[in-house]
Design a protein around this motif. Structure first.
Motif, PDB file in Angstrom:
ATOM      1  N   VAL A 404       0.871  -1.181   0.000  1.00  0.00           N
ATOM      2  CA  VAL A 404       0.000   0.000   0.000  1.00  0.00           C
ATOM      3  C   VAL A 404       0.899   1.220   0.000  1.00  0.00           C
ATOM      4  CG1 VAL A 404      -1.769   1.309   1.227  1.00  0.00           C
ATOM      5  CG2 VAL A 404      -1.841  -1.191   1.249  1.00  0.00           C
ATOM      6  N   CYS A 405       0.757   2.039  -1.049  1.00  0.00           N
ATOM      7  CA  CYS A 405       1.630   3.206  -1.193  1.00  0.00           C
ATOM      8  C   CYS A 405       0.886   4.484  -0.851  1.00  0.00           C
ATOM      9  CB  CYS A 405       2.154   3.309  -2.621  1.00  0.00           C
ATOM     10  SG  CYS A 405       3.179   1.929  -3.121  1.00  0.00           S
ATOM     11  N   PRO A 406       1.549   5.440  -0.247  1.00  0.00           N
ATOM     12  CA  PRO A 406       0.928   6.747  -0.025  1.00  0.00           C
ATOM     13  C   PRO A 406       0.702   7.459  -1.349  1.00  0.00           C
ATOM     14  CG  PRO A 406       2.881   6.463   1.344  1.00  0.00           C
ATOM     15  CD  PRO A 406       2.891   5.367   0.331  1.00  0.00           C
ATOM     16  N   ARG A 407      -0.339   8.297  -1.388  1.00  0.00           N
ATOM     17  CA  ARG A 407      -0.556   9.120  -2.574  1.00  0.00           C
ATOM     18  C   ARG A 407       0.539  10.194  -2.646  1.00  0.00           C
ATOM     19  NH1 ARG A 407      -6.022   9.528  -0.653  1.00  0.00           N
ATOM     20  NH2 ARG A 407      -5.678  11.795  -0.413  1.00  0.00           N
ATOM     21  N   THR A 408       0.622  10.795  -3.801  1.00  0.00           N
ATOM     22  CA  THR A 408       1.639  11.841  -3.968  1.00  0.00           C
ATOM     23  C   THR A 408       1.256  13.130  -3.272  1.00  0.00           C
ATOM     24  OG1 THR A 408       0.609  12.496  -6.056  1.00  0.00           O
ATOM     25  CG2 THR A 408       2.436  10.894  -6.171  1.00  0.00           C
ATOM     26  N   GLU A 409      -0.042  13.318  -2.966  1.00  0.00           N
ATOM     27  CA  GLU A 409      -0.459  14.573  -2.335  1.00  0.00           C
ATOM     28  C   GLU A 409      -1.678  14.333  -1.466  1.00  0.00           C
ATOM     29  OE1 GLU A 409      -1.532  19.220  -3.476  1.00  0.00           O
ATOM     30  OE2 GLU A 409      -1.438  17.694  -5.051  1.00  0.00           O
ATOM     31  N   PRO A 421      -1.426   6.149   4.656  1.00  0.00           N
ATOM     32  CA  PRO A 421      -1.166   4.715   4.748  1.00  0.00           C
ATOM     33  C   PRO A 421       0.156   4.320   4.098  1.00  0.00           C
ATOM     34  CG  PRO A 421      -2.697   5.137   2.979  1.00  0.00           C
ATOM     35  CD  PRO A 421      -2.447   6.468   3.632  1.00  0.00           C
ATOM     36  N   CYS A 422       0.772   3.263   4.652  1.00  0.00           N
ATOM     37  CA  CYS A 422       1.980   2.674   4.057  1.00  0.00           C
ATOM     38  C   CYS A 422       2.098   1.254   4.591  1.00  0.00           C
ATOM     39  CB  CYS A 422       3.217   3.492   4.407  1.00  0.00           C
ATOM     40  SG  CYS A 422       4.743   2.822   3.716  1.00  0.00           S
TER      41      CYS A 422
END
Length: 451
Positions: A404-409, A421-422
């Protein structure tokens, strides 16, 4: 009537301490013939409340207590003083009272100056033997009396004293701070025209030991006996020597305590030295005074290259760079490392992207299934090798990946909570760290990482 006997200019009489002196006094004219009228003779001294001597007729004279047994009259009026003391120096006057006169006429007499010369005599001297502590100030007082007043000089070990470290004032020798070189024989000399006198004081300087033979850097082969010298001198001489390796007492080091011995002269003996004995050794002699000195030297134990403990498993990330290390100790320095893989000599030419580092480690540009196996290493230097290392098993592990990757913004109102989230996967479970990159001047906010 009291007559003062006049002799023109003030006379002076000189004599030596312990000698005899006569101070003249004549009857006034015309009473100098055979017929001497009844009279009183009085000798006075300036500064004394009562006469030195007073005599009437045939009666015994009365004498000042300070002159008891030392003064008498000779030839009727002359004052004789024997056993002269330097304290007898001063002005004296003879007075004669003629008892057949009825007038009260008085005339001042002429004062006679008695000068008593004396060679110097010490009234204060330091003890014959003195002790001083290094760093402390010291004063040696030397006071002498005599006439003329004596001059006092000081000498040390036969040489006149002078210089910035020593001050002589009014016969007192002062040292601002005693050092080792201050010890020796000091001579106080008092002199004047009548003679001289000397007094000798021996100064002993006490302090912490001084190391005269420090240890030297030493290189020896393994299994030899090592001797590190350390000799010191001190007063008081009741010294003990303490040796440390890298700041720890050698008797407290488990691998050393059964093989070390400190000799009476301070030498450290280490029997059957091993590579572990290499290091910095410090000698510290002490006699309980002030801060003890120290001196250090390095002991280098030469030996064949030695492979140290290998980890039972070595984990490499699949698809990434990998390194299989060979822990080595070598003196002289390492020359090469030979490797085995699964019991066979490792031929790096068979594995593209595999190389050997200068430290002897196997470097893999990309860790893949070829990397798995059991490895051993054998290090060499100019003395040879102490043998092969223990085995280590290379195991591949998937590197951590983001599930699960964080959004860019992210945008959120001020004062509201923000969750980013990460989530990751990997074996073993990876740890997650966060960092914040500031593009503008911002005030740090409180943040919590949730796992």
């Amino acid at each position: 009537m009291i007559w003062g006997v006049t002799h023109g200019q003030k006379p002076e009489v000189r004599a030596k301490v312990g000698g005899v002196v006569e101070m003249a006094c004549r009857l006034p004219l015309p009473y100098t013939g055979a017929s001497v009228p009844l009279h009183v003779v009085e000798w006075v001294r300036q500064g004394f409340d009562i006469p030195v001597l007073i005599k009437f007729g045939v009666y015994a004279p009365r004498v000042h207590p300070n002159y008891e047994g030392r003064v008498s009259l000779v030839r009727n009026t002359v004052l004789r003083v024997k056993g002269l003391l330097i304290e007898d120096q001063g002005l004296y006057e003879c007075r004669i009272l003629l008892l057949d006169k009825t007038t009260d006429e008085t005339r001042n007499g002429t004062w006679t100056l008695l000068s008593v010369t004396a060679p110097p005599i010490f009234s204060k001297t330091p003890p014959p033997v003195m002790e001083a502590l290094v760093g402390n100030p010291l004063s040696l007082a030397c006071v002498a009396h005599g006439n003329p007043p004596p001059t006092i000089t000081w000498a040390k070990d036969g040489t006149l004293i002078g210089g910035d470290k020593v001050e002589v004032l009014s016969g007192t020798l002062s040292l601002r701070a005693v050092d080792r070189e201050a010890g020796g024989q000091y001579e106080c000399l008092a002199s004047n025209a009548e003679g001289n006198v000397t007094h000798v004081t021996k100064l002993k300087v006490k302090g912490p030991p001084v190391i005269v033979i420090p240890p030297k850097d030493t290189s020896l082969n393994m299994t030899q006996d090592a001797q590190l010298q350390c000799q010191a001198v001190a007063d008081p001489p009741n010294m003990t020597y303490v040796w440390q390796r890298e700041g720890e007492n050698v008797y407290h080091i488990e691998a050393l305590k059964s093989r070390v011995k400190i000799m009476v002269d301070g030498t450290l003996l280490i029997t059957h030295i091993t590579p572990d004995d290499s290091g910095n050794y410090t000698c510290m002699p002490t006699n309980g005074l002030l801060t003890p000195p120290t001196a250090s030297a390095n002991l280098t134990v030469t030996h064949p290259a030695q492979a140290l403990l290998m980890p039972p498993q070595t984990y490499l990330p699949t698809g990434l760079r990998g390194l299989v290390s060979c822990p080595v100790r070598a003196q002289p320095p390492l020359l090469r490392v030979d490797w085995t893989k699964d019991g066979q000599p490792l031929d790096l030419a068979m594995y593209p992207g595999w190389t050997l580092t200068t430290e002897g480690s196997v470097f893999m540009a990309t860790a893949n299934d070829d990397a798995t196996g059991i490895y051993t290493c054998t290090p060499y230097n100019s003395y040879g090798t102490m043998g092969q290392s223990g085995p280590t098993t290379v195991i591949l592990q998937d590197p951590p990946s983001l599930s699960v990757c964080p959004r860019t913004e992210y945008r959120q109102e001020v004062g509201r909570m923000l969750v980013i989230p990460c989530q990751t996967t990997g074996d073993p479970a990876p740890s997650i760290t966060w960092s914040k990159v500031r593009t503008l001047q911002q005030t740090p906010q409180q943040m919590t990482v949730l796992y």
